[in-house]
Design a protein around this motif. Structure first.
Motif, PDB file in Angstrom:
ATOM      1  N   ALA A 286       0.809  -1.217   0.000  1.00  0.00           N
ATOM      2  CA  ALA A 286       0.000   0.000   0.000  1.00  0.00           C
ATOM      3  C   ALA A 286       0.842   1.266   0.000  1.00  0.00           C
ATOM      4  O   ALA A 286       0.308   2.370  -0.153  1.00  0.00           O
ATOM      5  CB  ALA A 286      -0.932   0.012   1.206  1.00  0.00           C
ATOM      6  N   GLY A 287       2.168   1.125   0.201  1.00  0.00           N
ATOM      7  CA  GLY A 287       3.018   2.295   0.254  1.00  0.00           C
ATOM      8  C   GLY A 287       2.809   3.121   1.496  1.00  0.00           C
ATOM      9  O   GLY A 287       2.808   4.353   1.460  1.00  0.00           O
ATOM     10  N   THR A 288       2.606   2.419   2.630  1.00  0.00           N
ATOM     11  CA  THR A 288       2.403   3.116   3.895  1.00  0.00           C
ATOM     12  C   THR A 288       3.189   2.380   4.977  1.00  0.00           C
ATOM     13  O   THR A 288       4.132   1.651   4.664  1.00  0.00           O
ATOM     14  CB  THR A 288       0.901   3.207   4.225  1.00  0.00           C
ATOM     15  OG1 THR A 288       0.714   4.021   5.379  1.00  0.00           O
ATOM     16  CG2 THR A 288       0.279   1.850   4.450  1.00  0.00           C
ATOM     17  N   SER A 289       2.833   2.554   6.224  1.00  0.00           N
ATOM     18  CA  SER A 289       3.557   1.929   7.318  1.00  0.00           C
ATOM     19  C   SER A 289       2.617   1.111   8.191  1.00  0.00           C
ATOM     20  O   SER A 289       1.405   1.327   8.182  1.00  0.00           O
ATOM     21  CB  SER A 289       4.248   2.991   8.185  1.00  0.00           C
ATOM     22  OG  SER A 289       3.279   3.799   8.831  1.00  0.00           O
ATOM     23  N   LYS A 290       3.189   0.180   8.945  1.00  0.00           N
ATOM     24  CA  LYS A 290       2.366  -0.634   9.841  1.00  0.00           C
ATOM     25  C   LYS A 290       1.629   0.201  10.894  1.00  0.00           C
ATOM     26  O   LYS A 290       0.446  -0.053  11.152  1.00  0.00           O
ATOM     27  CB  LYS A 290       3.216  -1.718  10.516  1.00  0.00           C
ATOM     28  CG  LYS A 290       3.629  -2.830   9.585  1.00  0.00           C
ATOM     29  CD  LYS A 290       4.103  -4.056  10.351  1.00  0.00           C
ATOM     30  CE  LYS A 290       5.366  -3.764  11.142  1.00  0.00           C
ATOM     31  NZ  LYS A 290       5.865  -4.969  11.833  1.00  0.00           N
ATOM     32  N   PRO A 291       2.282   1.209  11.525  1.00  0.00           N
ATOM     33  CA  PRO A 291       1.529   2.012  12.501  1.00  0.00           C
ATOM     34  C   PRO A 291       0.296   2.680  11.906  1.00  0.00           C
ATOM     35  O   PRO A 291      -0.732   2.807  12.578  1.00  0.00           O
ATOM     36  CB  PRO A 291       2.566   3.047  12.960  1.00  0.00           C
ATOM     37  CG  PRO A 291       3.886   2.376  12.772  1.00  0.00           C
ATOM     38  CD  PRO A 291       3.727   1.545  11.521  1.00  0.00           C
ATOM     39  N   VAL A 292       0.386   3.100  10.633  1.00  0.00           N
ATOM     40  CA  VAL A 292      -0.776   3.714   9.983  1.00  0.00           C
ATOM     41  C   VAL A 292      -1.915   2.707   9.889  1.00  0.00           C
ATOM     42  O   VAL A 292      -3.083   3.037  10.125  1.00  0.00           O
ATOM     43  CB  VAL A 292      -0.398   4.239   8.583  1.00  0.00           C
ATOM     44  CG1 VAL A 292      -1.641   4.630   7.789  1.00  0.00           C
ATOM     45  CG2 VAL A 292       0.542   5.435   8.703  1.00  0.00           C
ATOM     46  N   ILE A 293      -1.581   1.458   9.549  1.00  0.00           N
ATOM     47  CA  ILE A 293      -2.611   0.418   9.450  1.00  0.00           C
ATOM     48  C   ILE A 293      -3.188   0.105  10.822  1.00  0.00           C
ATOM     49  O   ILE A 293      -4.418   0.015  10.995  1.00  0.00           O
ATOM     50  CB  ILE A 293      -2.036  -0.853   8.800  1.00  0.00           C
ATOM     51  CG1 ILE A 293      -1.588  -0.554   7.369  1.00  0.00           C
ATOM     52  CG2 ILE A 293      -3.080  -1.974   8.811  1.00  0.00           C
ATOM     53  CD1 ILE A 293      -0.944  -1.735   6.663  1.00  0.00           C
ATOM     54  N   TYR A 294      -2.314  -0.034  11.823  1.00  0.00           N
ATOM     55  CA  TYR A 294      -2.780  -0.401  13.160  1.00  0.00           C
ATOM     56  C   TYR A 294      -3.639   0.692  13.797  1.00  0.00           C
ATOM     57  O   TYR A 294      -4.429   0.404  14.696  1.00  0.00           O
ATOM     58  CB  TYR A 294      -1.591  -0.724  14.064  1.00  0.00           C
ATOM     59  CG  TYR A 294      -1.056  -2.124  13.877  1.00  0.00           C
ATOM     60  CD1 TYR A 294      -1.852  -3.232  14.173  1.00  0.00           C
ATOM     61  CD2 TYR A 294       0.233  -2.338  13.418  1.00  0.00           C
ATOM     62  CE1 TYR A 294      -1.374  -4.513  14.014  1.00  0.00           C
ATOM     63  CE2 TYR A 294       0.729  -3.627  13.246  1.00  0.00           C
ATOM     64  CZ  TYR A 294      -0.085  -4.709  13.549  1.00  0.00           C
ATOM     65  OH  TYR A 294       0.383  -5.988  13.375  1.00  0.00           O
ATOM     66  N   ARG A 295      -3.488   1.923  13.350  1.00  0.00           N
ATOM     67  CA  ARG A 295      -4.352   2.980  13.894  1.00  0.00           C
ATOM     68  C   ARG A 295      -5.790   2.801  13.427  1.00  0.00           C
ATOM     69  O   ARG A 295      -6.723   3.329  14.046  1.00  0.00           O
ATOM     70  CB  ARG A 295      -3.828   4.360  13.464  1.00  0.00           C
ATOM     71  CG  ARG A 295      -2.646   4.847  14.277  1.00  0.00           C
ATOM     72  CD  ARG A 295      -2.464   6.350  14.157  1.00  0.00           C
ATOM     73  NE  ARG A 295      -2.090   6.770  12.823  1.00  0.00           N
ATOM     74  CZ  ARG A 295      -0.823   6.874  12.392  1.00  0.00           C
ATOM     75  NH1 ARG A 295       0.181   6.578  13.219  1.00  0.00           N
ATOM     76  NH2 ARG A 295      -0.575   7.280  11.170  1.00  0.00           N
ATOM     77  N   ARG A 296      -5.976   2.083  12.331  1.00  0.00           N
ATOM     78  CA  ARG A 296      -7.313   1.895  11.772  1.00  0.00           C
ATOM     79  C   ARG A 296      -7.888   0.509  12.077  1.00  0.00           C
ATOM     80  O   ARG A 296      -9.086   0.365  12.256  1.00  0.00           O
ATOM     81  CB  ARG A 296      -7.277   2.113  10.258  1.00  0.00           C
ATOM     82  CG  ARG A 296      -7.044   3.564   9.887  1.00  0.00           C
ATOM     83  CD  ARG A 296      -6.591   3.725   8.446  1.00  0.00           C
ATOM     84  NE  ARG A 296      -6.562   5.133   8.044  1.00  0.00           N
ATOM     85  CZ  ARG A 296      -5.581   5.972   8.361  1.00  0.00           C
ATOM     86  NH1 ARG A 296      -4.542   5.540   9.086  1.00  0.00           N
ATOM     87  NH2 ARG A 296      -5.626   7.230   7.971  1.00  0.00           N
ATOM     88  N   TRP A 297      -7.039  -0.503  12.087  1.00  0.00           N
ATOM     89  CA  TRP A 297      -7.477  -1.873  12.340  1.00  0.00           C
ATOM     90  C   TRP A 297      -6.520  -2.493  13.349  1.00  0.00           C
ATOM     91  O   TRP A 297      -5.296  -2.551  13.111  1.00  0.00           O
ATOM     92  CB  TRP A 297      -7.471  -2.682  11.039  1.00  0.00           C
ATOM     93  CG  TRP A 297      -8.397  -2.114  10.009  1.00  0.00           C
ATOM     94  CD1 TRP A 297      -9.753  -2.263   9.940  1.00  0.00           C
ATOM     95  CD2 TRP A 297      -8.045  -1.265   8.900  1.00  0.00           C
ATOM     96  NE1 TRP A 297     -10.264  -1.585   8.861  1.00  0.00           N
ATOM     97  CE2 TRP A 297      -9.242  -0.957   8.200  1.00  0.00           C
ATOM     98  CE3 TRP A 297      -6.831  -0.751   8.415  1.00  0.00           C
ATOM     99  CZ2 TRP A 297      -9.257  -0.157   7.078  1.00  0.00           C
ATOM    100  CZ3 TRP A 297      -6.845   0.054   7.296  1.00  0.00           C
ATOM    101  CH2 TRP A 297      -8.047   0.342   6.628  1.00  0.00           C
ATOM    102  N   PRO A 298      -7.029  -2.984  14.482  1.00  0.00           N
ATOM    103  CA  PRO A 298      -6.156  -3.460  15.551  1.00  0.00           C
ATOM    104  C   PRO A 298      -5.389  -4.736  15.236  1.00  0.00           C
ATOM    105  O   PRO A 298      -4.405  -5.057  15.912  1.00  0.00           O
ATOM    106  CB  PRO A 298      -7.121  -3.687  16.727  1.00  0.00           C
ATOM    107  CG  PRO A 298      -8.458  -3.861  16.091  1.00  0.00           C
ATOM    108  CD  PRO A 298      -8.447  -3.007  14.867  1.00  0.00           C
ATOM    109  N   GLY A 299      -5.810  -5.484  14.226  1.00  0.00           N
ATOM    110  CA  GLY A 299      -5.113  -6.725  13.920  1.00  0.00           C
ATOM    111  C   GLY A 299      -5.454  -7.249  12.544  1.00  0.00           C
ATOM    112  O   GLY A 299      -6.275  -6.665  11.821  1.00  0.00           O
TER     113      GLY A 299
END
Length: 203
Positions: A42-55
């Motif tokens: 997605a061209g982003t970072s894991k923290p960005v994903i975890y802020r939206r979905w916990p797992g």
């Protein structure tokens, strides 16, 4: 190929992440999907994903839900049986478009997390088929094919529940014969039995 990082925000960023998650599911399967792999694609970072979905389960459920058809008109072929068969084909295509291991993997993983498992069950139950079944039956009643009948929610879920059972729990391929048997041997007799029961209660 991973997309270059950019200053995407809000819906645009979430859309890119969910598209990447689905692409990873198709390419590597549920068991091998990682948040890091989704972030890279997605061209982003894991923290960005975890802020939206916990797992992982929540992310995969969101990606799956985004691909489910919404707002489709019920089939209208002019007959109850043919309408039900058309609806069954629609439900079957919905399953065929989902990688085979996704639901099995989700059920296995979310069983250890009550909140994620409840989310999975709600999503499975939310398949928009009850209005389609009710509309098909109303048209059949108007044509005089069956007497007026009330469709309980559990009855409306029967076609999709049977497809799930065949595909997920019994690992069987769903073919034309299976669909026809579900309609002819299970659902139509069930509808006619309910209609007969309601007629008998009114007498």
């Amino acid at each position: 190929m991973p997309q270059p990082k950019s200053r995407r925000h809000g819906a645009e960023l979430e859309s890119a992440i969910l598209d990447a998650a689905w692409a990873e599911l198709v390419e590597v399967g549920y068991a091998k999907l990682t948040m890091e792999g989704v972030a890279v694609r997605a061209g982003t970072s894991k923290p960005v994903i975890y802020r939206r979905w916990p797992g992982r389960p929540e992310l995969v459920l969101a990606a799956w839900r985004r691909r489910l058809p919404d707002g489709e008109d019920p089939p209208d072929t002019g007959g109850l049986r043919s309408d039900l068969l058309a609806l069954m084909h629609r439900l079957l295509h919905r399953f065929q478009d989902t990688p085979r291991d996704v639901v099995v993997g989700l059920m296995s993983e979310t069983c250890r997390d009550p909140q994620a498992f409840a989310l999975l069950l709600r999503q499975i139950a939310a398949a928009r088929q009850r209005p389609s079944v009710e509309a098909i039956v109303r048209k059949a009643v108007a044509r005089g094919e069956i007497p007026p009948v009330e469709i309980p929610p559990r009855v409306a879920r029967v076609p999709l529940d049977l497809i799930r059972a065949e595909a997920i729990f019994h690992h069987r391929e769903i073919d034309e014969k299976t669909i026809t048997e579900i309609v002819d041997d299970v659902f139509l007799p069930l509808l006619r039995g309910l209609a007969h029961q309601e007629l008998h209660e009114e007498e």
